[in-house]
Enzyme design. Structure first.
Site, PDB file in Angstrom:
ATOM      1  N   ARG A  45       4.607  60.979  59.290  1.00 17.96           N
ATOM      2  CA  ARG A  45       4.929  59.513  59.142  1.00 17.96           C
ATOM      3  C   ARG A  45       5.928  59.377  60.004  1.00 17.96           C
ATOM      4  NH1 ARG A  45       6.826  60.583  52.932  1.00 17.96           N
ATOM      5  NH2 ARG A  45       8.020  62.473  53.171  1.00 17.96           N
ATOM      6  N   GLU A  56      10.148  54.627  55.748  1.00 13.03           N
ATOM      7  CA  GLU A  56       8.820  55.234  56.449  1.00 13.03           C
ATOM      8  C   GLU A  56       7.628  54.301  56.124  1.00 13.03           C
ATOM      9  OE1 GLU A  56      10.469  59.715  55.035  1.00 13.03           O
ATOM     10  OE2 GLU A  56       9.270  58.582  53.928  1.00 13.03           O
ATOM     11  N   THR A  84      16.360  54.893  44.280  1.00 13.38           N
ATOM     12  CA  THR A  84      16.204  55.786  45.434  1.00 13.38           C
ATOM     13  C   THR A  84      14.902  55.461  46.319  1.00 13.38           C
ATOM     14  OG1 THR A  84      17.659  57.602  44.447  1.00 13.38           O
ATOM     15  CG2 THR A  84      16.362  58.162  46.181  1.00 13.38           C
ATOM     16  N   ARG A 112       1.534  59.527  41.893  1.00 15.47           N
ATOM     17  CA  ARG A 112       0.472  60.358  42.857  1.00 15.47           C
ATOM     18  C   ARG A 112       1.482  61.406  43.228  1.00 15.47           C
ATOM     19  NH1 ARG A 112       3.944  60.828  46.976  1.00 15.47           N
ATOM     20  NH2 ARG A 112       3.404  60.371  49.204  1.00 15.47           N
ATOM     21  N   GLN A 140      11.671  60.178  39.216  1.00 11.24           N
ATOM     22  CA  GLN A 140      10.216  61.067  39.273  1.00 11.24           C
ATOM     23  C   GLN A 140      10.048  61.913  38.124  1.00 11.24           C
ATOM     24  OE1 GLN A 140       8.239  60.098  41.825  1.00 11.24           O
ATOM     25  NE2 GLN A 140      10.370  59.053  42.547  1.00 11.24           N
ATOM     26  N   ASP A 161      20.735  68.368  35.290  1.00 15.05           N
ATOM     27  CA  ASP A 161      21.162  67.449  36.264  1.00 15.05           C
ATOM     28  C   ASP A 161      22.701  67.490  36.478  1.00 15.05           C
ATOM     29  OD1 ASP A 161      21.670  64.531  37.519  1.00 15.05           O
ATOM     30  OD2 ASP A 161      19.261  64.607  37.400  1.00 15.05           O
ATOM     31  N   THR A 201      15.788  66.682  43.132  1.00 15.14           N
ATOM     32  CA  THR A 201      16.971  65.968  43.110  1.00 15.14           C
ATOM     33  C   THR A 201      17.017  65.132  44.470  1.00 15.14           C
ATOM     34  OG1 THR A 201      17.764  67.713  44.828  1.00 15.14           O
ATOM     35  CG2 THR A 201      18.110  68.065  42.149  1.00 15.14           C
ATOM     36  N   VAL A 224      10.133  69.096  44.991  1.00 10.08           N
ATOM     37  CA  VAL A 224       9.676  67.657  45.263  1.00 10.08           C
ATOM     38  C   VAL A 224      10.955  66.918  46.140  1.00 10.08           C
ATOM     39  CG1 VAL A 224       8.998  65.594  44.396  1.00 10.08           C
ATOM     40  CG2 VAL A 224       8.330  67.732  43.345  1.00 10.08           C
ATOM     41  N   GLY A 226      13.109  67.783  48.707  1.00 16.45           N
ATOM     42  CA  GLY A 226      13.494  68.163  50.107  1.00 16.45           C
ATOM     43  C   GLY A 226      12.117  67.298  50.826  1.00 16.45           C
ATOM     44  N   ASP A 227      12.575  66.082  51.499  1.00 19.76           N
ATOM     45  CA  ASP A 227      11.363  65.385  52.045  1.00 19.76           C
ATOM     46  C   ASP A 227      11.884  64.785  52.953  1.00 19.76           C
ATOM     47  OD1 ASP A 227      13.013  63.549  50.624  1.00 19.76           O
ATOM     48  OD2 ASP A 227      11.257  62.693  49.668  1.00 19.76           O
TER      49      ASP A 227
HETATM   50  P1  NAD Z   1      16.717  59.653  41.590  1.00 17.51           P
HETATM   51  O1  NAD Z   1      17.808  59.311  42.563  1.00 17.51           O
HETATM   52  O2  NAD Z   1      16.043  58.751  40.554  1.00 17.51           O
HETATM   53  O3  NAD Z   1      17.065  61.114  40.871  1.00 17.51           O
HETATM   54  C1  NAD Z   1      17.558  62.334  41.350  1.00 17.51           C
HETATM   55  C2  NAD Z   1      18.297  62.963  40.566  1.00 17.51           C
HETATM   56  O4  NAD Z   1      19.025  64.308  41.032  1.00 17.51           O
HETATM   57  C3  NAD Z   1      19.393  62.104  40.075  1.00 17.51           C
HETATM   58  O5  NAD Z   1      19.695  62.191  38.577  1.00 17.51           O
HETATM   59  C4  NAD Z   1      20.904  63.073  40.717  1.00 17.51           C
HETATM   60  O6  NAD Z   1      21.755  63.193  39.662  1.00 17.51           O
HETATM   61  C5  NAD Z   1      20.239  64.368  40.696  1.00 17.51           C
HETATM   62  N1  NAD Z   1      20.823  65.565  41.453  1.00 17.51           N
HETATM   63  C6  NAD Z   1      21.309  65.174  42.719  1.00 17.51           C
HETATM   64  N2  NAD Z   1      21.602  66.383  43.241  1.00 17.51           N
HETATM   65  C7  NAD Z   1      21.592  67.233  42.306  1.00 17.51           C
HETATM   66  C8  NAD Z   1      21.885  68.748  42.055  1.00 17.51           C
HETATM   67  N3  NAD Z   1      22.322  69.522  43.232  1.00 17.51           N
HETATM   68  N4  NAD Z   1      21.654  69.366  40.894  1.00 17.51           N
HETATM   69  C9  NAD Z   1      21.092  68.634  40.182  1.00 17.51           C
HETATM   70  N5  NAD Z   1      20.953  67.500  39.953  1.00 17.51           N
HETATM   71  C10 NAD Z   1      21.083  66.632  41.085  1.00 17.51           C
HETATM   72  O7  NAD Z   1      15.600  60.199  42.856  1.00 17.51           O
HETATM   73  P2  NAD Z   1      13.955  60.156  42.232  1.00 17.51           P
HETATM   74  O8  NAD Z   1      13.263  58.729  42.603  1.00 17.51           O
HETATM   75  O9  NAD Z   1      13.830  60.994  41.241  1.00 17.51           O
HETATM   76  O10 NAD Z   1      13.465  61.165  43.296  1.00 17.51           O
HETATM   77  C11 NAD Z   1      13.874  62.639  43.842  1.00 17.51           C
HETATM   78  C12 NAD Z   1      13.745  63.058  44.923  1.00 17.51           C
HETATM   79  O11 NAD Z   1      12.512  63.091  45.116  1.00 17.51           O
HETATM   80  C13 NAD Z   1      14.177  62.389  46.011  1.00 17.51           C
HETATM   81  O12 NAD Z   1      14.969  63.124  47.023  1.00 17.51           O
HETATM   82  C14 NAD Z   1      13.041  61.593  46.849  1.00 17.51           C
HETATM   83  O13 NAD Z   1      13.253  61.494  48.022  1.00 17.51           O
HETATM   84  C15 NAD Z   1      11.887  62.581  46.480  1.00 17.51           C
HETATM   85  N6  NAD Z   1      10.492  62.204  46.293  1.00 17.51           N
HETATM   86  C16 NAD Z   1       9.707  63.040  46.943  1.00 17.51           C
HETATM   87  C17 NAD Z   1       8.241  62.690  46.913  1.00 17.51           C
HETATM   88  C18 NAD Z   1       7.231  63.617  47.292  1.00 17.51           C
HETATM   89  O14 NAD Z   1       6.082  63.379  47.476  1.00 17.51           O
HETATM   90  N7  NAD Z   1       7.707  64.893  47.827  1.00 17.51           N
HETATM   91  C19 NAD Z   1       8.041  61.396  46.231  1.00 17.51           C
HETATM   92  C20 NAD Z   1       9.109  60.761  45.778  1.00 17.51           C
HETATM   93  C21 NAD Z   1       9.971  61.241  45.773  1.00 17.51           C
END
Ligand code: NAD
Length: 342
Positions: A45, A56, A84, A112, A140, A161, A201, A224, A226-227
């Site tokens: 991407r 992105e 986020t 998805r 998520q 969390d 996270t 999930v 680390g992206d």
């Molecule tokens: P969000 O901000 O709503 O939730 C993230 C949570 O992680 C928060 O509640 C935060 O307090 C917690 N957190 C942060 N650091 C932490 C730690 N060290 N230990 C424990 N908890 C911790 O974000 P989201 O929308 O739920 O997305 C979560 C992650 O998933 C993001 O990094 C996002 O980029 C990623 N993501 C990946 C995909 C994929 O396809 N792989 C898709 C969507 C989102």
């Protein structure tokens, strides 16, 4: 005119069908597209990074339908009252290049992402897995939990969390749906005895949310969060002990957990498990990791599933997106003044 599913109609669709019922349909579409992986145009991407986050574009095409998603990732957003991750996406007709379908994709991305995680866990987690640890209880999280219940029967969650309010929110959302949720005070406590560990996270940093000593043999890790370059959750030692499955290697080497590893660190592209070129879990002791970053083909599948599932219903409206004059050479006709001159 292109069809359009807005946020209100997306919410109505998900409420009407239920996340778990939608999962089996969406996993079906994902599996269909992953099986024909080689047919798609693929490119890592296109990412615009800033100190605050990333924006992105994710394009792909199967030579009949083209798709792209616009998505952002801004870990500091919740503290400012924003999410986020937000997204929208488009399907277009390769034949004439016209967009045919447009949708909100913030909710659809959560569906998805969870469906892709559950799809991979079906062949990577130990059969009989019953308990999932969840590190990160943000936007998520509920979708992940529901997808794992739909696909694997997971009903027991051990959740940690750094923000206890996020765990409270998850409990309020999931306990009425029948989940048993154990609130953990540390990652150690959360992962104790878990068959599956989901890390989800958000932090723009090379973190070790999960260390190697916290992972026992036989565990499946659904990684999930680390992206992005410079944004990881797992220690390199775990990756060395495990078999690592990815969506599209070229993109995951830039964005996934394996960005920490040498460029030829061995990985398996998950579509090969579906076509039978590779097997999923090999034995009870193996540690498996789905190094999820989110790839365009999964968005293509999600948009296709949404379009087909809501076709002919009031959930799709028309959006006047394409200027389309009667005479295709007379675009000016759309702006010509109707008042007589003089
Ligand atoms: P969000 O901000 O709503 O939730 C993230 C949570 O992680 C928060 O509640 C935060 O307090 C917690 N957190 C942060 N650091 C932490 C730690 N060290 N230990 C424990 N908890 C911790 O974000 P989201 O929308 O739920 O997305 C979560 C992650 O998933 C993001 O990094 C996002 O980029 C990623 N993501 C990946 C995909 C994929 O396809 N792989 C898709 C969507 C989102």
């Amino acid at each position: 005119m292109p069809q359009f599913v807005d946020v209100g109609n997306m919410s109505r669709w998900i409420q009407r069908e239920g996340v778990e019922r939608l999962m089996s349909g969406m996993i079906g579409y994902l599996e269909e597209d992953f099986r024909r992986w080689e047919r798609f145009d693929k490119v890592p991407r296109i990412a615009n990074h800033t100190p605050f986050g990333v924006i992105e574009l994710m394009p792909t095409s199967d030579h009949e339908t083209y798709a792209f998603k616009y998505v952002n990732g801004h870990p500091f957003n919740p503290a400012r009252g924003f999410q986020t991750v937000t997204a929208f996406g488009v399907l277009a007709d390769v034949d004439n290049g016209y967009p045919t379908f447009l949708a909100e994709m913030t909710l659809l991305t959560a569906l998805r992402t969870a469906a892709t995680s559950a799809m991979t866990a079906k062949t990577l987690a130990r059969p009989g897995a019953r308990c999932m640890a969840m590190i990160g209880a943000g936007s998520q999280a509920e979708f992940q939990a529901l997808a794992f219940r739909a696909a694997l029967g997971i009903e027991e969650l051990r959740v940690f969390d750094v923000d206890s309010a996020a765990i409270g929110k998850l409990r309020r959302n999931l306990e009425p749906l029948g989940f048993r949720v154990m609130e953990a005070s540390s990652t150690d406590e959360a992962v104790f005895g878990a068959d599956i560990i989901t890390t989800c996270t958000a932090d723009k940093a090379q973190n070790t949310v999960l260390g190697s000593d916290q992972v026992r043999p036989g565990v499946h890790i659904n990684a999930v969060g680390g992206d992005c370059p410079g944004k990881t959750e797992l220690s390199a030692q775990i990756l060395r002990r495990a078999r690592v499955f990815v969506e599209y290697t070229e993109q995951t080497r830039i964005e996934g957990e394996i960005q920490q590893m040498e460029p030829d660190f061995p990985v398996v592209e998950y579509w090969k498990v579906l076509t039978g070129e590779e097997i999923g879990r090999r034995d009870e002791e193996e540690i498996t990791i789905f190094d999820s970053v989110g790839f365009a083909i999964a968005d293509f599948s999600a948009l296709r599933f949404l379009r087909d599932s809501t076709a002919g219903t009031e959930l799709q409206t028309f959006i006047d997106l394409v200027a389309d004059p009667e005479d295709p050479k007379d675009l000016f006709s759309l702006v010509r003044s109707r008042r007589p001159v003089g």
